[in-house]
Scaffold this motif. Structure first.
Motif, PDB file in Angstrom:
ATOM      1  N   TRP A   1      -8.002  -5.560   3.482  1.00 45.47           N
ATOM      2  CA  TRP A   1      -6.709  -4.906   3.278  1.00 45.47           C
ATOM      3  C   TRP A   1      -6.726  -3.983   2.062  1.00 45.47           C
ATOM      4  O   TRP A   1      -5.966  -3.013   2.001  1.00 45.47           O
ATOM      5  CB  TRP A   1      -5.611  -5.962   3.097  1.00 45.47           C
ATOM      6  N   ASN A   2      -7.591  -4.269   1.102  1.00 48.30           N
ATOM      7  CA  ASN A   2      -7.679  -3.416  -0.085  1.00 48.30           C
ATOM      8  C   ASN A   2      -8.175  -2.017   0.249  1.00 48.30           C
ATOM      9  O   ASN A   2      -8.030  -1.093  -0.563  1.00 48.30           O
ATOM     10  CB  ASN A   2      -8.610  -4.048  -1.131  1.00 48.30           C
TER      11      ASN A   2
ATOM     12  N   PHE B   1      -8.885   0.241  12.103  1.00 48.58           N
ATOM     13  CA  PHE B   1      -8.858  -0.782  11.064  1.00 48.58           C
ATOM     14  C   PHE B   1      -8.589  -2.108  11.758  1.00 48.58           C
ATOM     15  O   PHE B   1      -7.541  -2.285  12.401  1.00 48.58           O
ATOM     16  CB  PHE B   1      -7.755  -0.475  10.045  1.00 48.58           C
ATOM     17  N   ILE B   2      -9.536  -3.052  11.648  1.00 47.19           N
ATOM     18  CA  ILE B   2      -9.430  -4.313  12.372  1.00 47.19           C
ATOM     19  C   ILE B   2      -9.008  -5.428  11.414  1.00 47.19           C
ATOM     20  O   ILE B   2      -9.753  -5.794  10.497  1.00 47.19           O
ATOM     21  CB  ILE B   2     -10.750  -4.668  13.073  1.00 47.19           C
ATOM     22  N   ILE B   3      -7.812  -5.939  11.645  1.00 44.60           N
ATOM     23  CA  ILE B   3      -7.283  -7.049  10.846  1.00 44.60           C
ATOM     24  C   ILE B   3      -8.141  -8.290  11.111  1.00 44.60           C
ATOM     25  O   ILE B   3      -8.385  -8.658  12.260  1.00 44.60           O
ATOM     26  CB  ILE B   3      -5.816  -7.332  11.227  1.00 44.60           C
ATOM     27  N   GLY B   4      -8.605  -8.917  10.035  1.00 45.61           N
ATOM     28  CA  GLY B   4      -9.489 -10.063  10.180  1.00 45.61           C
ATOM     29  C   GLY B   4     -10.944  -9.687   9.988  1.00 45.61           C
ATOM     30  O   GLY B   4     -11.806 -10.553   9.809  1.00 45.61           O
ATOM     31  N   LYS B   5     -11.226  -8.395  10.010  1.00 40.40           N
ATOM     32  CA  LYS B   5     -12.581  -7.898   9.744  1.00 40.40           C
ATOM     33  C   LYS B   5     -12.580  -6.996   8.525  1.00 40.40           C
ATOM     34  O   LYS B   5     -13.388  -7.160   7.617  1.00 40.40           O
ATOM     35  CB  LYS B   5     -13.121  -7.133  10.948  1.00 40.40           C
TER      36      LYS B   5
ATOM     37  N   ASN C   1       0.805  -1.220   0.000  1.00 37.88           N
ATOM     38  CA  ASN C   1       0.000   0.000   0.000  1.00 37.88           C
ATOM     39  C   ASN C   1       0.842   1.277   0.000  1.00 37.88           C
ATOM     40  O   ASN C   1       0.312   2.369   0.218  1.00 37.88           O
ATOM     41  CB  ASN C   1      -0.938   0.004   1.210  1.00 37.88           C
ATOM     42  N   ASP C   2       2.141   1.118  -0.237  1.00 36.66           N
ATOM     43  CA  ASP C   2       3.054   2.269  -0.313  1.00 36.66           C
ATOM     44  C   ASP C   2       2.994   3.136   0.949  1.00 36.66           C
ATOM     45  O   ASP C   2       3.029   4.377   0.880  1.00 36.66           O
ATOM     46  CB  ASP C   2       2.733   3.140  -1.544  1.00 36.66           C
TER      47      ASP C   2
END
Length: 299
Positions: free
Chosen positions: A262-263, A255-259, A174-175
């Protein structure tokens, strides 16, 4: 009067202190030899360890509430205070880390003390009382000369290297500019990164857009990183799924990883931070934390 026994940074000890609250380290500052001797005494010998304690041991009777932070090797302090406590005193053992990183509750549950934790799962599993994590609303970020970055993480490895490596890949995709300061004490000394002072940690937070929070396996309590993001109005990237139920949750901020996808990370990072009310923040202030221990603990 309160006595709080912690091994926190000098900055935290100062912020916790007030006219009604005395804060002290549990043990005297001693050399490596005496630390090894203390460990042997605590682990294998049932004798008085109070020669290693700070001066609080001389005034235990002066306090109505004594809060002891649970560590892996401080069962001697807990036993000593419970033995010395007066009938009208409260002794609270505070689990500020997951159970597996502290003295096990089974070893102290029969002592005359209360067991509290920040981790809701641990409270359910071990029949502990729950209180939130806390922070300090009067703590301000310093001016920082560190180059601006998007995402910052600071912490011990604690088995998190694999997930940190995978998150790092997402940063690259994502730079996003990131700085992960991971201290791995399993590496040879010459390869280890030094621990940051908390002031250095704050300088990095001052320079970043988002704080990264990665829970240890089995943990479900709000960490210090969650509090830093909340109080300093930074975005938070975390793998703690339960934060979606938090009273300060907002999709612009967390931002919840797994929910979350990522895009959508880049658009999340570019969205404005949603303002969280001071009323909500005050719930997580240190003095609110004290009050939640109950009426007898009110300031």
């Amino acid at each position: 009067m309160f006595l709080i026994l912690d091994n926190a940074s000098p900055l935290f000890l100062k912020l916790m202190s007030s006219d009604n609250i005395i804060v002290s380290h549990q043990y005297k500052k001693i050399n490596i030899f005496n630390r090894a001797l203390r460990k042997i005494i605590v682990s294998f010998l049932s004798i008085d360890c109070s020669l290693f304690y700070e001066n609080w041991k001389n005034s235990i009777a002066d306090f109505s509430v004594i809060i002891i932070y649970a560590y892996r090797n401080n069962i001697d302090v807990i036993k000593y205070i419970c033995k010395k406590k007066q009938p009208d005193q409260r002794v609270i053992v505070w689990y500020w880390n997951p159970i597996f990183r502290c003295v096990h509750p089974d070893l102290i549950k029969d002592l005359d003390c209360e067991l509290w934790s920040f981790d809701f799962n641990d409270c359910q599993c071990f029949n502990l009382k729950f209180n939130t994590t806390y922070y300090f609303r009067n703590l301000e970020l310093p001016q920082s000369s560190i180059e601006k970055i998007d995402v910052f993480f600071c912490g011990l490895n604690k088995g998190r290297k694999k997930i940190l490596d995978s998150i790092q890949e997402k940063m690259v995709e994502n730079d996003l500019l990131y700085h992960f300061h991971v201290v791995d004490e399993q590496l040879p000394v010459e390869e280890q990164k030094p621990r940051l002072s908390y002031q250095e940690n704050l300088e990095y937070i001052s320079s970043c857009k988002a704080v990264l929070d990665v829970l240890q396996e089995g943990q479900d309590g709000m960490t210090l990183r969650v509090m830093e993001a909340l109080f300093f109005q930074k975005k938070l990237i975390t793998n703690q799924l339960s934060l979606v139920k938090a009273d300060f949750y907002h999709p612009n901020n967390i931002f919840i990883i797994g929910k979350d996808d990522w895009n959508n990370l880049k658009s999340f990072m570019n969205s404005p931070v949603f303002h969280i009310s001071e009323e909500v923040k005050y719930k997580y202030d240190f003095f609110s934390w004290i009050e939640r221990f109950g009426e007898k603990a009110s300031l």
